[in-house]
Design an enzyme around this catalytic site. Sequence first.
Site, short mmCIF file in Angstrom:
data_model
loop_
_atom_site.label_atom_id
_atom_site.label_comp_id
_atom_site.label_asym_id
_atom_site.label_seq_id
_atom_site.Cartn_x
_atom_site.Cartn_y
_atom_site.Cartn_z
N ARG A 121 0.87 -1.17 0.00
CA ARG A 121 0.00 0.00 0.00
C ARG A 121 0.91 1.22 0.00
O ARG A 121 2.12 1.13 0.12
CB ARG A 121 -0.90 0.04 1.25
CG ARG A 121 -2.23 -0.72 1.19
CD ARG A 121 -3.34 -0.05 0.39
NE ARG A 121 -3.35 1.40 0.40
CZ ARG A 121 -4.02 2.16 1.28
NH1 ARG A 121 -4.75 1.60 2.24
NH2 ARG A 121 -3.98 3.47 1.18
N ASP A 170 -2.84 -1.27 8.82
CA ASP A 170 -1.90 -0.22 8.42
C ASP A 170 -0.52 -0.37 9.03
O ASP A 170 0.49 -0.16 8.36
CB ASP A 170 -2.45 1.16 8.80
CG ASP A 170 -3.51 1.65 7.84
OD1 ASP A 170 -3.56 1.14 6.71
OD2 ASP A 170 -4.29 2.53 8.22
N GLU A 207 -2.33 16.05 7.45
CA GLU A 207 -1.82 14.68 7.39
C GLU A 207 -1.40 14.38 5.95
O GLU A 207 -1.91 14.97 5.00
CB GLU A 207 -2.88 13.66 7.83
CG GLU A 207 -3.22 13.71 9.31
CD GLU A 207 -4.00 12.49 9.77
OE1 GLU A 207 -4.49 11.74 8.91
OE2 GLU A 207 -4.14 12.31 10.99
N ASP A 261 -6.98 16.88 5.52
CA ASP A 261 -7.61 17.23 6.79
C ASP A 261 -8.52 16.07 7.18
O ASP A 261 -9.59 15.90 6.61
CB ASP A 261 -8.41 18.53 6.66
CG ASP A 261 -9.05 18.96 7.98
OD1 ASP A 261 -9.25 18.10 8.87
OD2 ASP A 261 -9.37 20.15 8.12
N GLY A 303 -12.35 18.92 7.46
CA GLY A 303 -12.31 19.69 6.22
C GLY A 303 -12.47 18.81 4.99
O GLY A 303 -11.76 17.81 4.84
N TYR A 308 -5.21 6.47 -2.57
CA TYR A 308 -4.35 7.61 -2.32
C TYR A 308 -3.85 8.17 -3.66
O TYR A 308 -3.78 7.48 -4.67
CB TYR A 308 -3.15 7.19 -1.48
CG TYR A 308 -3.40 7.09 0.00
CD1 TYR A 308 -4.68 7.00 0.53
CD2 TYR A 308 -2.33 7.08 0.90
CE1 TYR A 308 -4.90 6.91 1.90
CE2 TYR A 308 -2.54 6.97 2.27
CZ TYR A 308 -3.82 6.89 2.76
OH TYR A 308 -4.02 6.79 4.11
#
Length: 449
Positions: free
Chosen positions: A98, A131, A257, A274, A278, A382
């Site tokens: 990942r 993760d 982040e 965010d 956000g 991502y």
Amino acid sequence: MNPNQKIITIGSICMVTGIVSLMLQIGNMISIWVSHSIHTGNQHQSEPISNTNFLTEKAVASVKLAGNSSLCPINGWAVYSKDNSIRIGSKGDVFVIREPFISCSHLECRTFFLTQGALLNDKHSNGTVKDRSPHRTLMSCPVGEAPSPYNSRFESVAWSASACHDGTSWLTIGISGPDNGAVAVLKYNGIITDTIKSWRNNILRTQESECACVNGSCFTVMTDGPSNGQASHKIFKMEKGKVVKSVELDAPNYHYEECSCYPNAGEITCVCRDNWHGSNRPWVSFNQNLEYQIGYICSGVFGDNPRPNDGTGSCGPVSSNGAYGVKGFSFKYGNGVWIGRTKSTNSRSGFEMIWDPNGWTETDSSFSVKQDIVAITDWSGYSGSFVQHPELTGLDCIRPCFWVELIRGRPKESTIWTSGSSISFCGVNSDTVGWSWPDGAELPFTIDK
């Protein structure tokens, strides 16, 4: 001549012939031995010269990536790479990964990725949706190749990472350890040069994309603290793998982040995630002395996921559908912005690039260009930025590029594993095309049945 004389004569001739043949063989062996000795001696004599030449070539190849140029003007995105790692991994030895990302030196581009210490279609791929584990490592391979044990290079033990090249050597940042006390290990040219200890003891984490280098210094952003509330964020300046300066952002009500950072005209711009509140993306820009500015992308074309439908934006956090998020990126061009985002507003599927000519500073949702990258019916994940310096391309500007992770497996599909492939694109000022470049693997695999 009587018979006995004939026999003696023939025997004498055979003996002479044999002696001559033996002498020729001995001479041949001596000649070979002498030739080999001379050749070996020449090899030993030439080795220092060869090493000197190699070192000289290596020194010539070493440059300082200035990062002082501006981003290249572009009108669209040309496909650069696609590794097809899940498709290939159904029958080949391919890592479960990942968080892939791409970074380029002045000589090459490499794909970096976080492995799970397992191969696709193998029993150890079970449970790799997790993760953070002690089995995760940062590795790299040539861009566009499926990551396998045969073409990949170990970089660091890590469940969160970054990497970049300053023109001389690769800098890698690998974070590993327990959630309440993780440590970032910095390596320069493969050698440990520094460490950064978690300062809030709450999942120290970094970019999951390339750090940014300017004039021999490299920069990264790290976060420590809650993923759903006010956390602590720091910028680090590193030289030859050692931290020489850091600053903590004074950013109340901001949340940073997994920042995607790039150099532009000697400064660094980072566009981040965010995860608190956000649905638009926060940004931080800073110079080489770490003097910084902060904000949110104002555009009503929202870049995070989940997010509301496009509407009226804000130069602060847009709270509607603002919780959670996904790593992403944008490129600033004056008051305009190229926004990369999933096509879906509520799942990690599809991908598109949008040009909003005033989106960095204005809150409307109008845009002038949309380029399709992945169809909404296919999984994405991502995404992040990387650049190609003039020292690599021969251009007089910094070429903007991006990659998209194409996640497959759990939690959305019926497999025992989670992994991904990747695609990448670079900005060009010539003809481009929108299409869909999905992962394309047919699931489940044999191990899943």
